[in-house]
Design a protein around this motif. Structure first.
Motif, PDB file in Angstrom:
ATOM      1  N   UNK A  50      87.583 100.214 115.668  1.00 13.57           N
ATOM      2  CA  UNK A  50      86.791  98.999 115.814  1.00 13.57           C
ATOM      3  C   UNK A  50      87.639  97.789 116.188  1.00 13.57           C
ATOM      4  N   UNK A  51      88.930  97.860 115.893  1.00 10.36           N
ATOM      5  CA  UNK A  51      89.830  96.757 116.218  1.00 10.36           C
ATOM      6  C   UNK A  51      90.334  96.820 117.658  1.00 10.36           C
ATOM      7  N   UNK A  52      90.224  97.992 118.264  1.00 12.46           N
ATOM      8  CA  UNK A  52      90.753  98.218 119.623  1.00 12.46           C
ATOM      9  C   UNK A  52      92.241  97.880 119.681  1.00 12.46           C
ATOM     10  N   UNK A  53      92.977  98.277 118.649  1.00 11.94           N
ATOM     11  CA  UNK A  53      94.403  97.994 118.570  1.00 11.94           C
ATOM     12  C   UNK A  53      95.280  99.231 118.720  1.00 11.94           C
ATOM     13  N   UNK A  54      94.730 100.414 118.468  1.00 13.31           N
ATOM     14  CA  UNK A  54      95.520 101.635 118.482  1.00 13.31           C
ATOM     15  C   UNK A  54      96.226 101.818 119.826  1.00 13.31           C
ATOM     16  N   UNK A  55      97.535 101.892 119.767  1.00 15.39           N
ATOM     17  CA  UNK A  55      98.333 102.128 120.962  1.00 15.39           C
ATOM     18  C   UNK A  55      98.589 100.903 121.824  1.00 15.39           C
ATOM     19  N   UNK A  56      98.004  99.774 121.468  1.00 13.15           N
ATOM     20  CA  UNK A  56      98.228  98.552 122.234  1.00 13.15           C
ATOM     21  C   UNK A  56      99.618  98.002 121.913  1.00 13.15           C
ATOM     22  N   UNK A  57     100.186  97.193 122.816  1.00 19.33           N
ATOM     23  CA  UNK A  57     101.521  96.630 122.553  1.00 19.33           C
ATOM     24  C   UNK A  57     101.568  95.899 121.214  1.00 19.33           C
ATOM     25  N   UNK A  58     102.575  96.191 120.423  1.00 18.61           N
ATOM     26  CA  UNK A  58     102.853  95.562 119.134  1.00 18.61           C
ATOM     27  C   UNK A  58     101.833  95.894 118.050  1.00 18.61           C
ATOM     28  N   UNK A  67     104.274  91.874 111.118  1.00 18.65           N
ATOM     29  CA  UNK A  67     103.403  90.922 111.821  1.00 18.65           C
ATOM     30  C   UNK A  67     101.933  91.215 111.532  1.00 18.65           C
ATOM     31  N   UNK A  68     101.548  92.462 111.505  1.00 25.02           N
ATOM     32  CA  UNK A  68     100.159  92.834 111.216  1.00 25.02           C
ATOM     33  C   UNK A  68      99.786  92.423 109.791  1.00 25.02           C
ATOM     34  N   UNK A  78      96.109 103.291 106.108  1.00 25.76           N
ATOM     35  CA  UNK A  78      97.534 103.286 106.411  1.00 25.76           C
ATOM     36  C   UNK A  78      97.664 103.142 107.913  1.00 25.76           C
ATOM     37  N   UNK A  79      98.452 102.163 108.321  1.00 27.36           N
ATOM     38  CA  UNK A  79      98.717 101.918 109.731  1.00 27.36           C
ATOM     39  C   UNK A  79     100.207 102.114 109.967  1.00 27.36           C
ATOM     40  N   UNK A  80     100.552 102.895 110.984  1.00 23.59           N
ATOM     41  CA  UNK A  80     101.954 103.127 111.336  1.00 23.59           C
ATOM     42  C   UNK A  80     102.250 102.413 112.654  1.00 23.59           C
TER      43      UNK A  80
END
Length: 174
Positions: free
Chosen positions: A74-82, A125-126, A114-116
């Motif tokens: 839902x965040x559309x963050x997976x694999x994005x830079x940083x 930063x996250x 858990x976020x890696x």
């Protein structure tokens, strides 16, 4: 005019925070973009799944509920830079069911996530971003523990003593 702007700002913040904390995870075992590394924090980054598997041997009340993929993030963050390179969600039997009635199945408040990350700076930063967003909204606060490449997010419904078990387990990852 000022009240309309404030109401709209708070609504926008809540929408973005909801995306930050919850998701609709799948039960697939991995995303095609998720690295297959499974080392320790001392020598190489862990995947979120590997971190959960190690942590859950200590925190037995945690139960894996899903793996976030590029299709269901839902965040559309997976694999994005940083941003995170893998993410899993879990429930915790210590969280009273009545507290999370209506929450999405992968919501942090049900137990955690858990976020890696590719590096420790991105994980820090996250965590700083999440703390900044939730600082003025205590009802959305959570426990966040960063250890190396891994960010462990834990439900606000756990007591500090219960959450500390996650902190200890995360610290033992590497």
């Amino acid at each position: 005019m000022h009240r309309t702007f404030t109401t709209a700002s708070v609504a926008a913040l809540l929408v973005s925070l909801t995306a930050c904390g919850g998701n609709s995870p799948s039960n697939s075992t991995a995303d095609a973009h998720e690295p297959t590394r499974s080392g320790t924090l001392a020598n190489e980054p862990l995947t979120a799944r590997a971190a959960f598997e190690k942590m859950s041997t200590t925190v037995r009340t945690a139960n894996l509920t899903g793996t976030v993929t590029t299709q269901n993030d839902p965040n559309h963050l997976l694999g994005r830079p940083n941003e995170y390179t893998s993410k899993v969600t879990f429930s915790d039997s210590w969280v009273p069911a009545v507290q999370v009635t209506g929450a999405d199945p992968g919501a942090v408040e049900r137990g955690g996530a858990i976020e890696a990350f590719a590096n420790p700076a991105d994980a820090q930063a996250r965590a700083a971003y999440i703390r900044g967003v939730t600082k003025s909204l205590p009802a959305l606060a959570e426990y966040d523990y960063v250890h190396g490449w891994v960010l462990v997010r834990v439900s606000r419904y756990l007591t500090p003593k219960q959450a500390a078990q996650y902190e200890s387990a995360a610290a033992a990852l590497g």
